[in-house]
Design a protein around this motif. Structure first.
Motif, short mmCIF file in Angstrom:
data_model
loop_
_atom_site.label_atom_id
_atom_site.label_comp_id
_atom_site.label_asym_id
_atom_site.label_seq_id
_atom_site.Cartn_x
_atom_site.Cartn_y
_atom_site.Cartn_z
N ALA A 56 0.79 -1.22 0.06
CA ALA A 56 0.03 -0.04 -0.18
C ALA A 56 0.86 1.36 -0.08
CB ALA A 56 -0.93 0.01 1.09
N LYS A 57 0.33 2.33 -0.54
CA LYS A 57 1.13 3.67 -0.52
C LYS A 57 0.88 4.26 0.81
CE LYS A 57 0.33 4.22 -5.67
NZ LYS A 57 -0.12 5.02 -6.84
N PRO A 58 2.16 5.21 1.09
CA PRO A 58 2.01 5.95 2.41
C PRO A 58 0.53 6.45 2.63
CG PRO A 58 4.02 6.21 1.31
CD PRO A 58 3.35 5.39 0.39
N PRO A 59 -0.04 7.24 1.72
CA PRO A 59 -1.30 7.96 2.22
C PRO A 59 -2.76 6.83 2.32
CG PRO A 59 -0.20 8.95 0.15
CD PRO A 59 0.31 7.57 0.37
N VAL A 104 -7.35 -6.51 4.89
CA VAL A 104 -8.09 -5.87 3.57
C VAL A 104 -7.68 -6.73 2.46
CG1 VAL A 104 -8.09 -3.68 2.14
CG2 VAL A 104 -7.78 -3.71 4.75
N VAL A 105 -8.65 -6.88 1.50
CA VAL A 105 -8.67 -7.41 0.12
C VAL A 105 -8.13 -6.39 -0.99
CG1 VAL A 105 -9.73 -8.87 -1.48
CG2 VAL A 105 -10.31 -9.25 0.83
N PRO A 106 -7.07 -6.46 -1.29
CA PRO A 106 -6.69 -5.63 -2.38
C PRO A 106 -7.28 -5.67 -3.54
CG PRO A 106 -4.78 -7.63 -2.37
CD PRO A 106 -5.90 -7.60 -1.10
N SER A 107 -7.56 -4.81 -4.41
CA SER A 107 -8.23 -4.67 -5.54
C SER A 107 -7.32 -4.01 -6.63
CB SER A 107 -9.52 -4.19 -5.67
OG SER A 107 -9.41 -2.81 -5.31
N GLY A 108 -6.11 -3.60 -6.52
CA GLY A 108 -5.24 -2.74 -7.36
C GLY A 108 -4.35 -3.60 -8.00
N PRO A 109 -3.62 -2.94 -9.08
CA PRO A 109 -2.80 -3.92 -9.95
C PRO A 109 -1.62 -4.43 -8.87
CG PRO A 109 -2.34 -1.71 -10.23
CD PRO A 109 -3.64 -1.72 -9.43
N ASP A 110 -1.39 -5.91 -9.16
CA ASP A 110 -0.10 -6.34 -8.42
C ASP A 110 -0.46 -6.57 -6.98
OD1 ASP A 110 1.16 -6.81 -10.84
OD2 ASP A 110 2.26 -4.97 -10.64
N GLY A 111 -1.70 -6.68 -6.75
CA GLY A 111 -2.02 -6.76 -5.11
C GLY A 111 -1.96 -5.63 -4.40
N VAL A 112 -1.97 -4.32 -4.93
CA VAL A 112 -1.86 -3.19 -4.06
C VAL A 112 -3.14 -2.58 -3.46
CG1 VAL A 112 -1.26 -0.87 -4.10
CG2 VAL A 112 -0.11 -2.33 -5.43
N ILE A 113 -3.03 -2.28 -2.23
CA ILE A 113 -4.48 -1.97 -1.36
C ILE A 113 -4.71 -0.50 -1.93
CG2 ILE A 113 -5.44 -1.43 0.77
CD1 ILE A 113 -3.75 -3.77 1.84
N THR A 114 -5.92 -0.29 -2.38
CA THR A 114 -6.11 1.09 -2.73
C THR A 114 -7.01 1.91 -1.36
OG1 THR A 114 -8.09 0.54 -3.59
CG2 THR A 114 -6.30 0.48 -5.08
#
Length: 460
Positions: free
Chosen positions: A164-167, A182-192
């Motif tokens: 996940a990104k810092p923000p 949390v279930v990630p939905s972003g590309p490559d498994g990134v949490i949005t």
């Protein structure tokens, strides 16, 4: 594993002789081990939940073994007889490891001919599941949920850091959301951010209650019966299917029954006249024939009574054909074969169909197809000396007519009390489909025709 198997032996499986049947009872074997059989030869008689049916063998050869004794109930798809097929030699056959039914190849049918009567039984499907397409999930991410569980020693296992990104991490911290859950939905498994908000809005999982072990129930006592004073008969076959259908009908369709007593003296006179008619010679002529014709005429005048209720589609299905069922009592139980497209038949044709239907039912040879698709039924309880009854609807039908015994009774005729032939009719109908007015009109029309059979000419 590889074993030596006699490749000349063919196994004939219990087929589905009806629609969706799951089992059948072997009533009688017509062959024994060592007998020679030919393609199409009847080898046994079985009873399903609908009827007794003879099964032909689809092979030429010699009977090797009968797998089940008479009186045994066998599941559809189970081999019941082994036949050594001529012209095939013994050869080693590889016995594959057990596989799911969906991956087993379907046994090929013999070439150059069509399956007889009921085919070759139930074959396994040859369909295979397609592999799912999509990006592979890294093992580290796929196992995150497992790593978050407690290990066998009561300590928390190490788990990977969610992407996940810092923000997004700050947002999760402010909302009190554990990123590992949390279930990630972003590309490559990134949490949005949307994933975090969705996790925050989701209700907290309920803790599983601690369930105390259930007390061990005491062993049920063994019940014994006095066989000298009572006989117990297993509920199966036609009788079991009839009981299930009647219970379902009685507690699904709201039944209403109406009655009418009618003078049928003229109908009986017409029966005697028809017996002398050259066109009716050799046919079964009785009051039931004219009652059936009267009901067909009444349905023609009031077609809405010939309908069914489709619960799944929430629709009323109006039938433009009449498959006239005739309830028949047989040694195996009550069955209701029907005359297909009875509304198109002339009186001689109807008489012939009725005769064939009754004879076939008494011999126990009614096929499942003859008992499917009925739209309205007649049950003649009068043959047992009963005045009338409140018949239960055949499942899927809107009306059933019961005919009582025809008796000589005092009756007011042309202003005077005279002995007349009288019977009582009872019409049960599904009140979701047929209201009191429609049911009354149908029953009144049948009674009017039987009282004045000449109406058959003007109303038909």
């Amino acid at each position: 594993m590889t074993t030596m198997t006699d490749a000349s032996v063919r196994e004939f499986k219990m087929p589905d002789v009806g629609e969706g049947l799951t089992e059948a009872e072997i009533l009688k074997w017509y062959v024994k081990p060592g007998d020679t059989v030919t393609d199409g030869q009847v080898v046994c008689e079985v009873e399903t939940a609908k009827a007794a049916v003879e099964l032909p063998i689809p092979y030429d050869g010699v009977v090797r073994d009968l797998h089940f004794a008479e009186g045994t109930t066998v599941d559809v798809g189970t081999p019941i007889i082994a036949v050594a097929v001529a012209g095939r030699g013994a050869a080693p056959v590889a016995e594959p490891a057990p596989a799911p039914a969906a991956e087993q190849p379907q046994e090929p049918e013999p070439q150059g001919r069509q399956p007889v009567l009921v085919g070759y039984g139930v074959a396994a499907s040859s369909t295979k599941r397609r592999p799912r397409k999509g990006p592979e999930i890294p093992v580290q991410e796929a196992s995150a949920a497992v790593q978050s569980e407690l290990n066998g020693h009561g300590t928390t296992a190490v788990r990977s850091r969610p992407l996940a990104k810092p923000p997004v991490r700050k947002l999760a911290k402010d909302l009190g959301v554990d990123l590992a859950s949390v279930v990630p939905s972003g590309p490559d498994g990134v949490i949005t951010r949307e994933d975090v908000h969705a996790a925050a809005a989701a209700p907290a999982p309920a803790l599983a209650p601690v369930v105390a072990p259930a007390p061990v129930a005491p062993q049920a006592p063994v019940v014994t019966y006095d066989t000298a004073r009572e006989t117990r008969v297993p509920i199966k076959g036609v009788r079991k299917a009839t009981a299930t259908a009647m219970v379902g009908s009685a507690f699904t369709a709201p039944h209403v029954t109406e009655f009418v007593t009618v003078d049928v003296t003229r109908t009986l006179k017409l029966v005697e006249e028809l017996k002398q008619d050259k066109e009716m010679q050799g046919l079964r002529i009785n009051p039931l024939l004219l009652i059936a014709k009267a009901l067909l005429v009444a349905i023609k005048r009031h077609p809405d009574v010939n309908a069914s209720w489709d619960e799944a589609a929430q629709e009323i299905v109006l039938k433009h054909y009449v498959n006239l069922g005739i309830a028949a009592a047989t040694p195996r139980g009550l069955i209701v074969p029907n005359i297909k497209d009875a509304q198109t038949k002339t009186l001689p044709q109807l008489a012939q169909s009725l005769g064939e239907l009754v004879s076939t039912a008494r011999e126990g040879r009614t096929s499942p197809a003859d008992m499917q698709g009925g739209t309205v039924t007649i049950t003649n309880v009068g043959v047992f000396g009963v005045d009338t009854g409140t018949p239960i609807l055949n499942p899927g039908e809107a009306a059933i007519l019961a005919v009582g015994a025809i008796k000589l009774q005092p009756w007011v005729h042309k202003g005077k009390v005279k002995p007349r032939q009288v019977t009582t009719l009872a019409l049960s109908f599904d009140h979701r489909l047929v209201d009191g007015e429609l049911g009354s009109k149908v029953l009144a029309d049948v009674a009017a025709i039987l009282e004045q059979p000449k109406r058959l000419i003007t109303w038909a």
